[in-house]
Design an enzyme around this catalytic site. Structure first.
Site, PDB file in Angstrom:
ATOM      1  N   VAL A  74       0.814  -1.222   0.000  1.00 45.66           N
ATOM      2  CA  VAL A  74       0.000   0.000   0.000  1.00 45.66           C
ATOM      3  C   VAL A  74       0.843   1.265   0.000  1.00 45.66           C
ATOM      4  CG1 VAL A  74      -1.997  -1.099   1.075  1.00 45.66           C
ATOM      5  CG2 VAL A  74      -0.235  -0.038   2.531  1.00 45.66           C
ATOM      6  N   SER A 152      -7.285   4.466  15.810  1.00 47.19           N
ATOM      7  CA  SER A 152      -7.066   3.626  16.990  1.00 47.19           C
ATOM      8  C   SER A 152      -7.208   4.446  18.255  1.00 47.19           C
ATOM      9  CB  SER A 152      -5.660   3.011  16.927  1.00 47.19           C
ATOM     10  OG  SER A 152      -5.333   2.379  18.146  1.00 47.19           O
ATOM     11  N   TYR A 165       2.785   4.659  16.157  1.00 45.58           N
ATOM     12  CA  TYR A 165       1.468   4.142  15.795  1.00 45.58           C
ATOM     13  C   TYR A 165       0.375   5.166  16.125  1.00 45.58           C
ATOM     14  CZ  TYR A 165      -2.347   0.635  15.760  1.00 45.58           C
ATOM     15  OH  TYR A 165      -3.497  -0.076  15.514  1.00 45.58           O
ATOM     16  N   GLY A 166       0.453   5.752  17.323  1.00 47.85           N
ATOM     17  CA  GLY A 166      -0.546   6.729  17.732  1.00 47.85           C
ATOM     18  C   GLY A 166      -0.545   7.968  16.858  1.00 47.85           C
ATOM     19  N   LYS A 169      -2.148   7.058  13.528  1.00 48.33           N
ATOM     20  CA  LYS A 169      -3.585   6.811  13.648  1.00 48.33           C
ATOM     21  C   LYS A 169      -4.373   8.099  13.855  1.00 48.33           C
ATOM     22  CE  LYS A 169      -3.909   2.375  13.028  1.00 48.33           C
ATOM     23  NZ  LYS A 169      -4.477   1.898  11.742  1.00 48.33           N
ATOM     24  N   ALA A 197      -9.813  -5.495  18.788  1.00 45.73           N
ATOM     25  CA  ALA A 197     -10.094  -6.854  18.354  1.00 45.73           C
ATOM     26  C   ALA A 197      -8.896  -7.756  18.618  1.00 45.73           C
ATOM     27  CB  ALA A 197     -10.444  -6.882  16.867  1.00 45.73           C
ATOM     28  N   ALA A 198      -9.170  -9.040  18.714  1.00 40.59           N
ATOM     29  CA  ALA A 198      -8.117 -10.031  18.865  1.00 40.59           C
ATOM     30  C   ALA A 198      -7.538 -10.346  17.488  1.00 40.59           C
ATOM     31  CB  ALA A 198      -8.676 -11.304  19.499  1.00 40.59           C
ATOM     32  N   ARG A 200      -3.453 -10.518  15.132  1.00 38.91           N
ATOM     33  CA  ARG A 200      -2.010 -10.725  15.292  1.00 38.91           C
ATOM     34  C   ARG A 200      -1.352  -9.555  16.010  1.00 38.91           C
ATOM     35  NH1 ARG A 200       0.971 -11.833   9.811  1.00 38.91           N
ATOM     36  NH2 ARG A 200      -0.194  -9.982   9.225  1.00 38.91           N
TER      37      ARG A 200
END
Length: 302
Positions: A74, A152, A165-166, A169, A197-198, A200
Site C-alpha cells: 500500500v 485507533s 502508531y498513535g 492513527k 479486536a483479537a 495478530r
C-alpha cells in the site's frame, strides 16, 4: 432495512488476516465483489506473500461470492495503481475502500529508532493516502464512494510504547476531516473505525479470556454501516466485543480577553473556565473555530 452491497465493488487492504479478513468476508456475504489486498508480511511489516489473500478469496468464492487477490504494497503507488487498474478491468467500478493495512513497531520513544517511526507512519498514513488517491477520481467521476480509515484508541487517547502508531492513527482522523469536506459534493463519505479486536497485532497484549470476547467479526458491523449508502459522514466509530460508540473531538467555548488582558497569567487564573468540558462543541470545519474567536473578540472589544 437490510444493508446490502449488491453490484458494488470493495477494496479491503490488509485483508489476509484479522480485521481485514473479517471485513472482506462480511462485505462479500452481503453481495459486494471484493478485492482482497494483502502484502502477506509479518506484523512488523517484514516479508511478503499473496497466499493469505488468496485463502480469503477462496473462502469467498466457495461461499458463492466474487473476489480477487492482490498483493500490492500500500505504500507503493505503482503497485496500488496496478491493483486499481486490475479492479476496474474486471468489474468497472470501485465503490468502497477500507484502509485497514497496518504494522506495529512498539518501543518507548526513548528507545525508538527512526526506521521504526518511518515504517509505521508509511504503512498506516502514507498507505492510506496512496490507496485513497488511487480511487478518489474514480469515485468522483461515478459520483459515489465510501472510504473508511482505520484509526485507533492509541491515536485518540494514547498508549505507552506506541508514539509512532498513535501519531499515524490520529493523523488519519485529520485526513478524514478534510476529505469528507472535499468529497461531499461527489457523494463520497469518509469515516474512521477505531477497533479493539483479537488479531495478530493484539494477541500478545491481552489475556486469553479478554481476547475471546474481542472477535474481529464483532467489529466489522461498524464497517458495513459506514460503507453503506445510508452510512454517516465524518464519524469516528469505536467498536469492540459487540459494542459501538462514537468518538468526538470537542472544543470548549473558552474565554476571550482584550489585547491588554491576553496574558499567560490570565489564562492560568481562568483555566478552569477555559477548559470546562461542559461547554464543549463539535466543529465541522476549521473555519468554525476561527469564527468563534473573531466573534468573541468583537464582543470583548466592543
Amino acid at each position: 432495512m437490510t444493508i446490502r452491497f449488491d453490484g458494488q465493488v470493495a477494496i479491503v487492504t490488509g485483508a489476509g488476516n484479522g480485521l481485514g479478513r473479517s471485513h472482506a468476508l462480511q462485505l462479500a456475504a452481503r453481495g459486494a465483489k471484493v478485492v482482497v489486498n494483502d502484502l502477506g508480511g509479518s506484523v512488523h511489516g517484514e516479508g511478503g506473500s499473496v497466499s493469505a489473500a488468496q485463502t480469503v478469496v477462496d473462502e469467498i468464492v466457495a461461499a458463492g461470492g466474487e473476489a480477487m487477490a492482490h498483493g500490492a504494497n500500500v505504500c507503493k503507488a505503482d503497485e496500488v495503481a496496478d491493483m486499481v487498474k486490475a479492479t476496474m478491468a474486471k468489474w468497472g467500478r470501485i465503490d468502497i475502500l477500507v484502509n485497514n493495512a497496518g504494522i506495529l513497531r512498539d518501543k518507548s520513544f526513548a528507545k525508538m529508532e527512526e526506521n521504526d517511526w518511518d515504517a509505521v507512519i508509511a504503512v498506516h498514513l502514507k498507505g492510506s493516502e496512496v490507496c485513497t488517491k488511487a480511487v478518489w477520481d474514480i469515485m468522483r467521476e461515478q459520483n459515489y464512494g465510501r472510504i473508511i480509515m482505520t484509526t485507533s484508541s492509541s491515536g485518540l487517547y494514547g498508549n505507552f510504547g506506541q508514539s509512532n502508531y498513535g501519531a499515524a492513527k490520529m493523523a488519519l482522523v485529520g485526513f478524514m476531516n478534510t476529505l469528507c469536506l472535499e468529497g461531499a459534493k461527489y457523494n463520497i463519505n469518509v469515516n474512521c473505525l477505531s477497533p479493539v479486536a483479537a488479531t495478530r497485532m493484539t494477541e500478545n497484549l491481552m489475556p486469553e479470556e479478554m481476547l475471546a470476547l474481542l472477535k474481529p467479526e464483532l467489529v466489522t458491523p461498524a464497517v458495513l454501516f459506514m460503507a453503506s449508502k445510508e452510512g454517516p459522514n465524518r464519524a469516528v466509530i469505536a467498536a469492540g466485543a459487540g459494542g459501538f460508540a462514537r468518538a468526538v473531538v470537542l472544543e470548549t467555548e473558552g474565554m476571550a480577553f482584550s489585547e491588554e488582558d491576553a496574558t499567560p497569567e490570565n489564562i492560568a487564573a481562568n483555566w478552569g473556565t477555559i477548559a470546562d468540558a461542559a461547554t464543549g462543541k463539535e466543529y465541522k470545519g476549521g473555519n468554525e473555530q476561527t469564527i468563534k474567536f473573531l466573534t468573541n473578540a468583537q464582543k470583548v472589544r466592543g
